[in-house]
Enzyme design. Structure first.
Site, PDB file in Angstrom:
ATOM      1  N   LEU A  64       0.818  -1.229   0.000  1.00 47.62           N
ATOM      2  CA  LEU A  64       0.000   0.000   0.000  1.00 47.62           C
ATOM      3  C   LEU A  64       0.849   1.276   0.000  1.00 47.62           C
ATOM      4  O   LEU A  64       0.308   2.362  -0.209  1.00 47.62           O
ATOM      5  CB  LEU A  64      -0.964   0.007   1.190  1.00 47.62           C
ATOM      6  CG  LEU A  64      -2.112  -1.000   1.131  1.00 47.62           C
ATOM      7  CD1 LEU A  64      -2.899  -0.998   2.436  1.00 47.62           C
ATOM      8  CD2 LEU A  64      -3.061  -0.693  -0.041  1.00 47.62           C
ATOM      9  N   ASP A 308       0.562  -9.473  -5.122  1.00 47.31           N
ATOM     10  CA  ASP A 308       1.837  -8.732  -5.003  1.00 47.31           C
ATOM     11  C   ASP A 308       1.705  -7.360  -5.672  1.00 47.31           C
ATOM     12  O   ASP A 308       2.604  -6.913  -6.390  1.00 47.31           O
ATOM     13  CB  ASP A 308       3.024  -9.523  -5.576  1.00 47.31           C
ATOM     14  CG  ASP A 308       4.376  -8.988  -5.064  1.00 47.31           C
ATOM     15  OD1 ASP A 308       4.392  -8.054  -4.228  1.00 47.31           O
ATOM     16  OD2 ASP A 308       5.411  -9.503  -5.525  1.00 47.31           O
TER      17      ASP A 308
HETATM   18 ZN   LIG Z   1       8.579 -10.376  -2.424  1.00 47.43          ZN
HETATM   19 ZN   LIG Z   2       5.766  -8.133  -2.454  1.00 51.93          ZN
END
Ligand SMILES: [Zn+2]
Ligand SMILES: [Zn+2]
Length: 429
Positions: A64, A308
């Site tokens: 974030l 991710d």
């Molecule tokens: Zn990573």
């Molecule tokens: Zn990551």
């Protein structure tokens, strides 16, 4: 009392083995009843015929960027991106500035998320102070402040001794270590996967073995101390194999895969002419790795899909390939990619995908939700399987635009996200 009735949707709740046309009654932020022909009893009624109603999707791996890099993302924009991507909760990685390695920073994140967040935010604390790989952070304090796991994500824990102690210490609080697996001496100065493509392009690569060595090490260490390890963004065939063998021995190991490692290979670096939106860590791997990861997802070796989500500014990406920042935004494309390329392509059944995005991530970290059983939090993701749309990064809710999926035409998109019984986002396009 606020009540909301979702009428006539296809309800899929893998945790209860449900897949049928049903109504869902929500009262005071909680699931009250799921069944055929539920009476309205003064509730606000939403007709959702033609949509799929699922437990809210949970992303175990989001960056974030707040505090510290609010030019890339904030808790407000990142959670709006999550809601628009069909996620009702995100786990926030601690590699912020400052690093989330103390209870004070965790509390600040929790408070900001409560004030500004469109979806739930579960902070992840650092494994080591400052993510320096040396002294362990205070896990008890971090857990009390709201951390749900520990990770030095972005960096590996180079020392096996430190990782062993982290697994032991986290075990005392019954929390998992989320493991960014990268053998640092094999990855030095690398900017892509090591293989024929890196040779042709003249770029320095890091071998898939560098990831698998760390997966093997940490599965063994989790076995040694009885701790819980969750392998982040698994990308290599040998890593899938290590997790599979660990699970067969009863080791407490779980794993996630990202959409980009499922749908792209290192060929994308060449095909796009060094587009830095193909640069991430772990890097896009070979086709054999991609196929092995997909097989691991289908046979249950890999527990869940995580984004991710790694927002970066244009300045961080519009540079030479080996200087560009690692990572891509993922929250607003993950669900549509999986619906189109996994379910639409006939590789996974829809209820199985729903489990990979809801029940399984909830189980991996012991989070609330992941089911529509009465009494559960009223977090729901609604899907429109018929919707076809092109990925348009200019319309992202995220503050950043770094995606390799711009222009992809995908069928099946999130239609609505409900958090604690309130509509957090609704598709208006
Ligand atoms: Zn990573
Ligand atoms: Zn990551």
């Amino acid at each position: 009392m606020s009540r909301l009735l979702l009428k006539g949707g296809r309800v899929i709740d893998p945790a209860q083995g449900l897949d049928a046309t049903l109504d869902v009654m929500i009262a005071e932020g909680t699931i009250e009843e799921v069944g055929p022909r539920v009476q309205g009893r003064g509730a606000q009624v939403l007709e959702v015929k033609g949509l799929v109603v699922c437990p809210g999707f949970i992303d175990l791996h989001t960056h974030l960027r707040e505090p510290g890099r609010e030019d890339k993302e904030t808790i407000a924009t990142g959670t709006r991106a999550a809601a628009a991507g069909g996620f009702t909760a995100v786990c926030a990685m601690p590699n912020t500035d400052p690093v989330n390695d103390t209870a004070g920073i965790t509390r600040a994140i929790v408070e900001r998320a409560r004030a500004d967040g469109a979806v739930r935010v579960y902070p992840i604390g650092a494994i080591t102070r400052g993510q320096q790989g040396e002294e362990l952070a205070e896990y008890g304090d971090l857990k009390e402040a709201g951390c749900v796991a520990f990770s030095d994500d972005g960096k590996p824990v180079a020392s096996a001794r430190v990782m062993r102690r982290a697994l032991e210490y986290a075990k005392a609080f019954d929390l998992a270590i989320i493991d960014h697996c990268e053998e640092p001496t094999l990855a030095e100065k690398a900017c892509m996967n090591e293989g024929p493509v890196s040779t042709v392009l003249g770029l320095r690569g890091q071998p898939a073995a560098g990831e698998a060595i760390m997966v093997e090490r940490d599965v063994l260490l989790a076995e040694l101390v009885g701790g819980r390890v969750h392998i982040a963004h698994l990308s290599a065939a040998a890593s899938v194999d290590a997790v599979r063998r660990g699970k067969a021995r009863g080791v407490r190991v779980t794993a996630e895969v990202t959409p980009h490692h499922l749908f792209l290979t290192d060929e994308a670096v060449r095909e796009t002419g060094y587009d830095t939106n193909t640069k991430m860590n772990p890097p896009l791997r070979s086709e054999a790795d991609r196929e092995a990861v997909l097989a691991g997802l289908r046979d249950g070796t890999i527990d869940c899909i995580a984004t991710d989500h790694a927002p970066h500014t244009v300045d961080d990406k519009k540079v030479e390939y080996d200087h560009a920042a690692n990572g891509i935004v993922g929250l607003e494309t993950a669900v549509a990619l999986c619906l189109d390329r996994l379910v639409g392509a006939g590789l996974l059944e829809l209820p199985y995908l729903v489990a990979l995005l809801s029940a399984n991530p909830a189980r991996v970290l012991g989070l609330p939700g992941g089911t529509l059983a009465p009494g559960s939090p009223a977090d729901l993701t609604l899907l429109d399987l018929a919707k076809k749309r092109q990925v348009d990064p200019t319309r992202f809710e995220s503050r950043s635009r770094n995606t390799p999926f711009g222009g992809w035409i995908l069928k099946g998109w999130p239609a609505m996200t409900i958090v604690a019984g309130r509509v957090a986002w609704k598709d208006a396009r």
